[in-house]
Write an enzyme that holds these catalytic residues in place. Structure first.
Site, short mmCIF file in Angstrom:
data_model
loop_
_atom_site.label_atom_id
_atom_site.label_comp_id
_atom_site.label_asym_id
_atom_site.label_seq_id
_atom_site.Cartn_x
_atom_site.Cartn_y
_atom_site.Cartn_z
N GLU A 8 0.80 -1.23 0.00
CA GLU A 8 0.00 0.00 0.00
C GLU A 8 0.83 1.28 0.00
O GLU A 8 0.47 2.25 -0.64
CB GLU A 8 -0.93 0.06 1.23
CG GLU A 8 -1.98 -1.01 1.29
CD GLU A 8 -1.61 -2.08 2.27
OE1 GLU A 8 -0.45 -2.54 2.21
OE2 GLU A 8 -2.46 -2.46 3.09
N ASP A 81 -1.93 -5.20 3.64
CA ASP A 81 -2.01 -5.50 5.07
C ASP A 81 -2.81 -6.76 5.37
O ASP A 81 -3.77 -7.08 4.66
CB ASP A 81 -2.63 -4.32 5.82
CG ASP A 81 -1.67 -3.14 5.95
OD1 ASP A 81 -0.47 -3.33 5.68
OD2 ASP A 81 -2.12 -2.05 6.33
N ASP A 83 -5.41 -7.90 6.93
CA ASP A 83 -6.73 -7.77 7.55
C ASP A 83 -7.78 -7.65 6.45
O ASP A 83 -7.46 -7.76 5.26
CB ASP A 83 -6.78 -6.57 8.51
CG ASP A 83 -6.43 -5.25 7.82
OD1 ASP A 83 -6.35 -5.20 6.58
OD2 ASP A 83 -6.23 -4.25 8.53
N GLU A 85 -9.45 -5.13 5.26
CA GLU A 85 -9.23 -4.01 4.35
C GLU A 85 -8.10 -4.34 3.37
O GLU A 85 -8.20 -4.09 2.17
CB GLU A 85 -8.89 -2.75 5.14
CG GLU A 85 -9.22 -1.45 4.44
CD GLU A 85 -10.71 -1.19 4.34
OE1 GLU A 85 -11.11 -0.46 3.43
OE2 GLU A 85 -11.48 -1.73 5.16
N TYR A 299 2.03 -6.08 13.18
CA TYR A 299 0.86 -5.36 12.64
C TYR A 299 0.01 -4.78 13.76
O TYR A 299 -0.27 -5.46 14.76
CB TYR A 299 0.03 -6.30 11.77
CG TYR A 299 -1.01 -5.57 10.96
CD1 TYR A 299 -0.65 -4.51 10.13
CD2 TYR A 299 -2.35 -5.92 11.05
CE1 TYR A 299 -1.59 -3.82 9.41
CE2 TYR A 299 -3.30 -5.24 10.31
CZ TYR A 299 -2.92 -4.19 9.49
OH TYR A 299 -3.87 -3.50 8.77
N ARG A 301 -3.16 -3.41 13.79
CA ARG A 301 -4.63 -3.52 13.85
C ARG A 301 -4.97 -4.97 14.17
O ARG A 301 -5.07 -5.81 13.28
CB ARG A 301 -5.28 -3.06 12.54
CG ARG A 301 -5.11 -1.57 12.30
CD ARG A 301 -5.90 -1.08 11.10
NE ARG A 301 -5.65 0.33 10.88
CZ ARG A 301 -4.69 0.83 10.11
NH1 ARG A 301 -3.89 -0.01 9.46
NH2 ARG A 301 -4.52 2.12 9.96
N HIS A 345 -3.19 -12.78 13.15
CA HIS A 345 -1.85 -12.30 13.47
C HIS A 345 -1.69 -12.11 14.97
O HIS A 345 -2.62 -12.38 15.72
CB HIS A 345 -1.50 -11.01 12.72
CG HIS A 345 -2.68 -10.20 12.30
ND1 HIS A 345 -3.35 -9.36 13.14
CD2 HIS A 345 -3.34 -10.14 11.11
CE1 HIS A 345 -4.36 -8.79 12.49
NE2 HIS A 345 -4.37 -9.24 11.28
#
Length: 693
Positions: A8, A81, A83, A85, A299, A301, A345
């Site tokens: 990203e 990432d 997750d 999203e 990570y 989140r 994670h």
């Protein structure tokens, strides 16, 4: 062979490029490349909520560059990432670049270190369509609420308003707390405190009245209290019993997203948005002197408390080497995640536990260092031995009254040598008691009756609001910071110091929503929606069926509200001020416009006078002597500037205080947190003093 890796952000790309070397080309998509259109609904409700995705405006050059690199590549890896999203971004990239959805072209990095990147690259897999569907369902749910409920609010309250599935519940929590505070009736109560000494020591210790005639002591008035004090004047204070024991205090688990945001708020004064910005930078990679670009944390989140065996072993090695073997627990700690946690994670931890904050301090910004230190200390402490406390509690009799005294001493520091979890309201420290034995006759140094009043519940702070959202099952790790940012920027909630209080606009909208859309602002209903999204993610629920379950009822509710409110509008009450309109003499009121709050004359339209709201401070400008006022930057950050702008350009991020400089007499400014300093900002003065002095 040409290998392309798409992430990203440029920072993340730079760090990963270092680990993969010249056989790989790592580029950034700069976040999402496709989304629902901004100018229209973009969801075909009649055809199972089919989303109408389109290339995002402003991303034309990025998309062109991605396609150019993709044409040259023999193999493409999507490394967004780990997750929902991130999975959705990979899915959109695959669609846009015409990649085979059956290919193992998705890789994920829990930490951006050499080991983390190699591990991710060696385990490519297919895009997880269930994760993508969960993200799509959330996006469409939010679009339905935003695009169909917001116009209703425009018609019935004012233009420019918005509603949101999570934000509306967050505002309601703040509003409900404010209503609790208003409805709270203060009650008087009294306590009796004794200051005593034991035969074996001259040390004075405190004891509190606990019982009267064997029943819990409840004193409501001064007269009652004075009566008890009178009977105690002649009473003999005797130790009836002493209990001694050793208690173990366990360390807090490593951070998850919500606890990181809470502790950063309490300890560092960081808003959630500021915390997540610094955490993102630490995860994606920072240039460390002598090491190059390194991802310093895992990570950020996450709501999982899982820790890898490798990380536990590295932490144990550091603890034994630094503190000694006695600071290690008998077996490595395992912390249990909540039932609905996403366990893909780990918890938030340093990617290299032996990389201490001091070793990287010179390579980090102030925010990065403070947050890394917090994460590092919390993680290392979580792997340390329990603290052991010698606790003592004593029962003391005096006539028909019973007193209690308690205290503790530290037997073994354990993890507290490094870190202790902060609390929203720290309890009063226990004191060490002198040696006490059953039957000891105690001397009374003083007996005091103290008046108290019950206190209403405290307003939410960012930390306690996030805690409430987590406890109610509202939102997920990625939503806490943007939710709070939204309700503040929309002026439904405002800051009062560290507290959050609802505006008149926020209260009006919440009451309207409670009356006509009770499900949208109901915490239990919103939590059930989160559970349904989790079921979609795990492949246990069809996302289209889930949306039908929500929308069919929502559509009926919206139609009923339109009928019930036909021809009606809700007025947001104006807040009167002491500022007098110089044109007509009326007291001006606070109104909310497109750019925030402003002062307006209530005599509109006859009088159209308006003014900016200026919040004066107690300080004066060190350059020209005029008043210093609180201002806001374009990004909403508070700063202080001269009221004589633009004739005087003085500004500072530091807070003016009442104290004046002993050298030149100018206003002093507070710089930094509790351990900061007072400085004089008059050019050439140079005075500064630590706050601890």
């Amino acid at each position: 062979m040409s290998n392309l890796v798409i992430v990203e952000s440029p920072a993340k790309a730079k760090t990963i490029q270092k680990y993969l070397g010249g056989d790989y080309d790592v580029i950034a998509s700069m976040g999402h490349v496709r989304d629902l259109p901004k100018s229209k609904f973009g969801v075909d409700v009649e055809h199972d909520f089919a989303p109408q995705y389109m290339d995002m405006k402003g991303k034309e050059d990025v998309i062109k560059d991605l396609k150019k690199h993709a044409k040259k590549a023999d193999k493409i890896y999507l490394a967004t990432d780990p997750d929902r999203e991130g999975e959705a971004i990979s899915w959109h990239l695959a669609q846009m670049l015409n990649l085979n959805m059956e290919d193992n072209n998705r890789v994920a990095f829990n930490e951006i270190t050499q080991a983390g990147v190699r591990n991710g690259m060696s385990h490519p897999h297919k895009i997880d369509v269930d994760l993508v569907n969960a993200q799509q369902a959330r996006r469409i749910l939010d679009r339905i609420v935003g695009y169909q409920l917001s116009p209703f609010l425009w018609k019935k309250v004012k233009r420019g308003l918005s509603a949101g599935r999570v934000q509306s519940v967050a505002v309601r929590l703040v509003v409900d707390r404010e209503n609790e505070i208003r409805a709270f009736k203060t009650q008087e109560y009294w306590s009796i405190d004794a200051k005593l000494t034991a035969p074996s020591s001259r040390k004075v210790f405190a004891a509190k009245l606990a019982t009267i005639d064997g029943q819990k002591a409840e004193l409501a008035t001064k007269e009652q209290t004075d009566g008890i004090l009178q009977t105690l004047e002649q009473a003999q204070f005797t130790v009836a019993g002493v209990k001694k024991r050793v208690t173990n205090k366990q360390p807090a688990p490593p951070f998850i997203t919500s606890t990181l945001q809470q502790d950063a708020s309490r300890r560092l004064g960081f808003q959630a948005k500021r915390t997540m910005k610094a955490a993102q930078e630490l995860y994606e990679g920072v240039e460390i002197e002598g090491m190059g670009a390194v991802g310093l944390i895992t990570y950020m989140r996450t709501d999982s408390l899982r820790i890898s065996d490798e990380a536990k072993a590295a932490a144990a090695a550091y603890i034994e080497q630094t503190y000694g073997k006695q600071y290690l627990p008998p077996t490595p700690r395992v912390f249990k995640s909540k039932k609905n946690a996403q366990d893909a994670h780990e918890a938030i931890r340093p990617s290299m536990p032996d990389l201490t904050p001091e070793r990287v301090k010179n390579s980090l910004t102030t925010d990065q260092f403070k947050l890394y230190k917090l994460i590092w200390e919390r993680f290392i402490a979580s792997q340390m031995a329990n603290a052991q406390l010698n606790t003592v509690s004593a029962d003391i009799t005096a006539g028909n009254c019973g007193f209690k005294a308690s205290g503790y001493s530290v037997k073994f520091e354990g993890f507290t040598v490094l870190y202790e979890e902060s609390k929203d309201a720290d309890a009063e420290d226990n004191k060490v008691l002198p040696p006490l034995e059953q039957g000891d006759l105690l001397k009374v140094k003083s007996l005091d009756g103290n008046q108290h009043f019950t206190q209403p519940p405290a307003r939410y702070s960012e930390a306690t609001l996030i805690k409430a959202l987590v406890e109610n099952g509202i939102g997920r790790p990625s939503t806490y910071a943007p939710t709070i940012t939204t309700i503040l920027s929309r002026l439904y909630v405002e800051r009062d110091g560290k507290q959050l209080r609802p505006t008149a606009l926020g209260e009006v909208i919440t009451e309207l929503m409670k009356e006509h859309f009770k499900h949208i602002v109901d915490a239990k209903f919103t939590a059930k929606m989160e559970t349904d999204l989790d079921r979609v993610e795990h492949g246990d629920c069809d996302w289209v069926s889930m949306l039908h379950g929500f929308y069919d009822d929502f559509e009926k509710t919206l139609s009923k509200a339109e009928v019930a409110m036909e021809g009606k509008r809700v007025k947001v009450p104006d807040e009167e001020t002491d500022v007098v309109c110089e044109l007509c003499g009326k007291k001006m009121v606070i109104k909310i416009g497109r750019f925030g709050k402003f002062l307006a004359c209530p005599g509109f339209p006859e009088c159209r006078n308006t003014k900016k709201i200026v919040q004066e401070t107690k300080g004066t400008c060190p350059l020209c002597g005029k008043k210093i006022v609180l201002k806001k930057s374009k990004k909403g950050r508070s700063f202080y500037g001269c009221d004589n702008y633009p004739n005087c350009n003085f500004m500072t991020w530091s807070t003016p205080v009442e104290d004046t400089c002993p050298k030149c007499g100018c206003t002093l400014f507070k710089k930094g947190g509790r351990s900061g300093k007072l400085v004089c900002e008059k050019p050439g003065c140079g005075f500064e003093r630590s706050l601890k002095e």
